[in-house]
Design a protein around this motif. Sequence first.
Motif, short mmCIF file in Angstrom:
data_model
loop_
_atom_site.label_atom_id
_atom_site.label_comp_id
_atom_site.label_asym_id
_atom_site.label_seq_id
_atom_site.Cartn_x
_atom_site.Cartn_y
_atom_site.Cartn_z
N GLY A 2 0.80 -1.21 0.00
CA GLY A 2 0.00 0.00 0.00
C GLY A 2 0.84 1.27 0.00
O GLY A 2 0.52 2.23 -0.69
N ARG A 3 1.93 1.23 0.75
CA ARG A 3 2.80 2.42 0.80
C ARG A 3 3.42 2.70 -0.55
O ARG A 3 3.55 3.86 -0.96
CB ARG A 3 3.89 2.22 1.84
CG ARG A 3 3.38 2.26 3.24
CD ARG A 3 4.50 2.09 4.23
NE ARG A 3 3.95 1.97 5.56
CZ ARG A 3 4.59 1.46 6.57
NH1 ARG A 3 5.81 0.98 6.41
NH2 ARG A 3 4.03 1.40 7.76
N PHE A 6 0.91 4.39 -2.67
CA PHE A 6 0.72 5.79 -2.29
C PHE A 6 1.87 6.66 -2.80
O PHE A 6 1.66 7.79 -3.25
CB PHE A 6 0.61 5.94 -0.77
CG PHE A 6 -0.69 5.42 -0.22
CD1 PHE A 6 -1.89 5.74 -0.80
CD2 PHE A 6 -0.69 4.62 0.90
CE1 PHE A 6 -3.08 5.27 -0.29
CE2 PHE A 6 -1.87 4.13 1.41
CZ PHE A 6 -3.08 4.47 0.82
N GLY A 58 -4.26 1.73 -3.63
CA GLY A 58 -3.49 1.72 -2.38
C GLY A 58 -4.39 1.69 -1.16
O GLY A 58 -4.12 0.98 -0.19
N ILE A 59 -5.47 2.43 -1.20
CA ILE A 59 -6.42 2.44 -0.08
C ILE A 59 -7.06 1.07 0.08
O ILE A 59 -7.14 0.52 1.19
CB ILE A 59 -7.49 3.53 -0.30
CG1 ILE A 59 -6.87 4.91 -0.16
CG2 ILE A 59 -8.65 3.36 0.67
CD1 ILE A 59 -7.78 6.03 -0.61
N SER A 61 -5.90 -1.79 -0.96
CA SER A 61 -4.87 -2.74 -0.54
C SER A 61 -4.63 -2.64 0.97
O SER A 61 -4.53 -3.67 1.66
CB SER A 61 -3.58 -2.47 -1.30
OG SER A 61 -2.54 -3.26 -0.82
N SER A 62 -4.55 -1.44 1.47
CA SER A 62 -4.35 -1.24 2.92
C SER A 62 -5.53 -1.78 3.72
O SER A 62 -5.35 -2.40 4.77
CB SER A 62 -4.15 0.23 3.23
OG SER A 62 -2.97 0.70 2.65
N LEU A 63 -6.74 -1.55 3.23
CA LEU A 63 -7.92 -2.04 3.93
C LEU A 63 -7.95 -3.57 3.97
O LEU A 63 -8.25 -4.16 5.01
CB LEU A 63 -9.19 -1.52 3.27
CG LEU A 63 -9.51 -0.04 3.50
CD1 LEU A 63 -10.72 0.36 2.68
CD2 LEU A 63 -9.75 0.23 4.96
N GLU A 65 -5.35 -5.60 3.71
CA GLU A 65 -4.27 -6.07 4.58
C GLU A 65 -4.67 -5.97 6.05
O GLU A 65 -4.39 -6.87 6.84
CB GLU A 65 -3.00 -5.26 4.33
CG GLU A 65 -2.31 -5.60 3.03
CD GLU A 65 -1.13 -4.70 2.75
OE1 GLU A 65 -0.77 -3.87 3.63
OE2 GLU A 65 -0.55 -4.82 1.67
N GLN A 66 -5.34 -4.88 6.40
CA GLN A 66 -5.78 -4.71 7.79
C GLN A 66 -6.85 -5.75 8.14
O GLN A 66 -6.83 -6.31 9.25
CB GLN A 66 -6.34 -3.31 7.97
CG GLN A 66 -6.76 -3.00 9.40
CD GLN A 66 -7.29 -1.59 9.53
OE1 GLN A 66 -7.54 -0.91 8.54
NE2 GLN A 66 -7.46 -1.15 10.75
N ARG A 69 -5.12 -9.05 8.69
CA ARG A 69 -4.39 -9.03 9.96
C ARG A 69 -5.34 -9.25 11.14
O ARG A 69 -5.06 -10.04 12.05
CB ARG A 69 -3.67 -7.69 10.11
CG ARG A 69 -2.41 -7.75 10.89
CD ARG A 69 -1.66 -6.42 10.92
NE ARG A 69 -1.66 -5.69 9.65
CZ ARG A 69 -2.11 -4.45 9.50
NH1 ARG A 69 -2.61 -3.79 10.52
NH2 ARG A 69 -2.07 -3.86 8.33
#
Length: 81
Positions: A2-3, A6, A58-59, A61-63, A65-66, A69
């Motif tokens: 995600g980073r 971004f 990216g947003i 992907s981050s969601l 991944e969270q 987790r």
Amino acid sequence: MGRNLFILAGSLVLFAFISCGVAYTNIAQQPGSPGDASLWRTMGLGLFVVGLLVALAGILSSLFEQAERRAEEDRRAKRRR
């Protein structure tokens, strides 16, 4: 991941603003400069749209991944009980 998306989105949007800035300055009207002002504006708009799409990726992907987790933490907590 995600980073990285971004960072890519930020650089694309930066280049889009630079392209639009070139279109509205006298640089695009100088003899020997590449293209005309409408080409610079179109390229800037295209880069901006692609940058927005990459930022959306990216947003998301981050969601995801969270969510993965947290699901893994819940599975570990259930196993401990």
